[in-house]
Design a protein around this motif. Structure first.
Motif: not given
Length: 373
Positions: A82-90
């Motif tokens: 959907d063009g939305i970036q999901e962010t996952y932390g270190a």
């Protein structure tokens, strides 16, 4: 403690038959994938660094149920398309939730795949963000059949998967070449195999050469990025599937416009000159690429994904783009062939200004690069 790279292809770049998805939701053994097909629509893969093991124990295997595996760095992926970036932390836990095997219905080749789970869900096995290929990458735009599925690999034993054995999506890997045995993946060709040519029936391969370029090489020299020719964009419904070639790799243009300009309908034009046309562009997103060179006794037009294209031409302009060790090997193996000053091409190659003029005329008049035969 070890750090290795897992090459992730997001789920948004796949199509699973029957509206299926990678997420197991109620189980983590991949059984919901059985009987479905998976089609890889696009690349590239994303290189994700994984920290594994403890201070006293270095672990290089990417496994299921390993609490020591975590993201080395913060990452962002578009898992839903959907063009939305999901962010996952270190530090976020990551694992190979389940594994499955896909079969290519065209060639019968099988491919082992890991379902990659970034552990931010409840239950922990409920979501899968993408897949990673083990040792070999399947072809693109083929409905690959899932023939088996099971829990993810363990950390030891014969089924363990070293992180280094997940491989990036190499865009020319798996390109189908027409042979006397039907379409075959280019990487499977060997000396002596018979390849269909435009003008001379089936002719033998002398040798197959390859050049693998990773993210660093492509970053240092953007001109090494491949040209992507979308399925059907040349005309005549060709290529049958998306096709990637190097910029200077020449494709056959067969057009009445060429006939009026050069007195010959069939000419060879470098792929980079075709990027004026809709559906043909430089694939600057590719993170890695493996270029294959098919050498024959004479320069030939052959068929890649059904589209007419050239074999390796040993003229000086081409050799300058190849790794020195490959050129040295050519001289060592085929001294008589390499002694030719400027071997004849299978079809004429127009001068550079006229190449651009031809493609411009075709685009302006909305004519295909391949007229109807």
């Amino acid at each position: 403690m070890a750090i290795y790279t897992v090459h992730l292809l997001e789920e948004s770049k796949l199509t699973i038959s029957g509206g299926g998805q990678l997420d197991g939701v109620t189980q983590g053994d991949g059984s919901h994938m059985l009987g479905r097909t998976v089609t890889i629509n696009s690349g590239p893969t994303q290189a994700i660094q994984v920290t594994d093991g403890s201070a006293s124990n270095s672990d290089n295997n990417f496994a299921d149920n390993d609490g020591n595996q975590s993201l080395t760095n913060t990452i962002s992926i578009d898992e839903d398309g959907d063009g939305i970036q999901e962010t996952y932390g270190a530090g976020t836990r990551i694992e190979a939730e389940f594994q499955f095997v896909m079969r290519d219905p065209v060639t019968g080749a099988t491919y082992r795949v890991l379902a990659v789970n970034i552990r931010n869900s409840s239950p922990a096995y409920g979501t899968v963000e993408g897949i990673a290929f083990v040792n070999e990458v399947p072809p693109q735009n083929v409905a690959l059949q899932v023939i088996s599925a099971q829990e993810g690999p363990s950390n030891s034993g014969g089924g363990a998967v070293a992180g280094a054995n997940t491989v990036p999506f190499c865009v020319t890997h798996g390109t189908l070449i027409e042979t006397d045995q039907g379409p075959r993946p280019v990487q499977d060709l060997q000396a002596g195999d018979l390849v269909q040519t435009l003008d001379n029936g089936f002719a033998p391969v002398l040798a197959l050469f390859s050049c693998e370029l990773g993210p660093e090489a492509l970053s240092e020299n953007p001109k090494l990025h491949p040209v992507l020719i979308r399925a059907g964009r040349l005309g005549r419904g060709l290529p049958k599937r998306d096709l990637w070639v190097s910029r200077q790799h020449r494709m056959l243009v067969s057009s009445k416009v060429a006939g009026r300009m050069f007195g010959l309908k069939d000419v060879l034009i470098p792929a980079i000159k075709l990027t004026q046309m809709p559906g043909i562009r430089v694939d600057s997103r590719a993170q890695s690429v493996t270029y294959f060179h098919i050498l024959m006794a004479d320069h030939q037009v052959i068929y890649a994904e059904g589209a007419p294209t050239e074999t390796l031409h040993t003229g000086p302009g081409v050799l300058e783009t190849m790794p020195p060790e490959t050129v040295a090997e050519l001289h060592r193996l085929f001294p008589d062939l390499m002694a030719q000053i400027d071997p004849q091409t299978a079809k004429p190659v127009p001068p550079l200004p006229k190449q651009k003029r031809l493609v411009s005329r075709l685009r302006k008049n909305r004519q295909p690069l391949l007229d109807e035969a």
